[in-house]
Design a protein around this motif. Structure first.
Motif, mmCIF file in Angstrom:
data_model
loop_
_atom_site.group_PDB
_atom_site.id
_atom_site.type_symbol
_atom_site.label_atom_id
_atom_site.label_comp_id
_atom_site.label_asym_id
_atom_site.label_seq_id
_atom_site.Cartn_x
_atom_site.Cartn_y
_atom_site.Cartn_z
ATOM 1 N N ARG A 8 0.856 -1.190 0.000
ATOM 2 C CA ARG A 8 0.000 0.000 0.000
ATOM 3 C C ARG A 8 0.886 1.232 0.000
ATOM 4 O O ARG A 8 1.954 1.232 0.602
ATOM 5 C CB ARG A 8 -0.891 0.008 1.223
ATOM 6 N N SER A 9 0.413 2.284 -0.642
ATOM 7 C CA SER A 9 1.140 3.554 -0.675
ATOM 8 C C SER A 9 0.379 4.585 0.137
ATOM 9 O O SER A 9 -0.860 4.583 0.153
ATOM 10 C CB SER A 9 1.266 4.055 -2.114
ATOM 11 N N TYR A 10 1.117 5.475 0.793
ATOM 12 C CA TYR A 10 0.515 6.526 1.605
ATOM 13 C C TYR A 10 1.148 7.866 1.265
ATOM 14 O O TYR A 10 2.356 7.947 1.032
ATOM 15 C CB TYR A 10 0.709 6.224 3.098
ATOM 16 N N GLU A 14 -0.604 11.115 5.778
ATOM 17 C CA GLU A 14 -1.632 10.082 5.881
ATOM 18 C C GLU A 14 -1.280 9.114 7.011
ATOM 19 O O GLU A 14 -0.114 8.839 7.272
ATOM 20 C CB GLU A 14 -1.736 9.329 4.553
ATOM 21 N N ARG A 15 -2.316 8.602 7.669
ATOM 22 C CA ARG A 15 -2.113 7.695 8.800
ATOM 23 C C ARG A 15 -2.600 6.287 8.471
ATOM 24 O O ARG A 15 -3.795 6.020 8.491
ATOM 25 C CB ARG A 15 -2.865 8.205 10.021
ATOM 26 N N PRO A 16 -1.672 5.383 8.220
ATOM 27 C CA PRO A 16 -2.081 4.003 7.974
ATOM 28 C C PRO A 16 -2.578 3.303 9.234
ATOM 29 O O PRO A 16 -3.330 2.336 9.149
ATOM 30 C CB PRO A 16 -0.829 3.329 7.439
ATOM 31 N N HIS A 27 3.183 -4.157 9.732
ATOM 32 C CA HIS A 27 3.483 -3.118 8.749
ATOM 33 C C HIS A 27 4.997 -3.016 8.569
ATOM 34 O O HIS A 27 5.721 -2.808 9.545
ATOM 35 C CB HIS A 27 2.928 -1.775 9.210
ATOM 36 N N THR A 73 2.285 7.793 11.073
ATOM 37 C CA THR A 73 2.028 8.841 10.096
ATOM 38 C C THR A 73 3.130 8.832 9.052
ATOM 39 O O THR A 73 4.320 8.836 9.400
ATOM 40 C CB THR A 73 1.982 10.222 10.778
ATOM 41 N N ALA A 74 2.761 8.845 7.771
ATOM 42 C CA ALA A 74 3.751 8.906 6.695
ATOM 43 C C ALA A 74 4.394 10.296 6.705
ATOM 44 O O ALA A 74 3.700 11.307 6.734
ATOM 45 C CB ALA A 74 3.083 8.641 5.350
ATOM 46 N N ASP A 77 5.729 11.004 0.779
ATOM 47 C CA ASP A 77 4.864 10.222 -0.106
ATOM 48 C C ASP A 77 5.469 8.859 -0.341
ATOM 49 O O ASP A 77 6.684 8.697 -0.334
ATOM 50 C CB ASP A 77 4.689 10.925 -1.451
#
Length: 77
Positions: A8-10, A14-16, A27, A73-74, A77
């Motif tokens: 998955r990309s974030y 963004e918060r996975p 993760h 949090t990422a 990108d």
């Protein structure tokens, strides 16, 4: 494990993973960097670690079946 893995990309910010949420799995950071944070009793957020390529998080919650005790949090990108 590999057949069940999902990449998955974030985007930055963004918060996975949210603190208190159930985790779908371990993760592993494949690229970029993430900030791991926890909230104190007053609700203030504190960074406890920064992780990058090849590092992982979520193993404690995954093995215990408990909700995540941190947010991720990422940072890029």
């Amino acid at each position: 494990i590999a057949p069940r893995a999902k990449a998955r990309s974030y985007a930055r910010g963004e918060r996975p993973v949210e603190e208190g949420a159930a985790l779908e799995g371990l993760h592993i950071v494949l690229a970029g960097e993430a900030s791991l944070t926890v909230r104190d009793r007053e609700g203030a957020e504190h960074e406890i670690a920064r992780i990058g390529r090849g590092e992982f998080f979520g193993e404690g919650a995954l093995l215990s079946g408990q909700p995540s005790d941190l947010a991720a949090t990422a940072l890029e990108d």
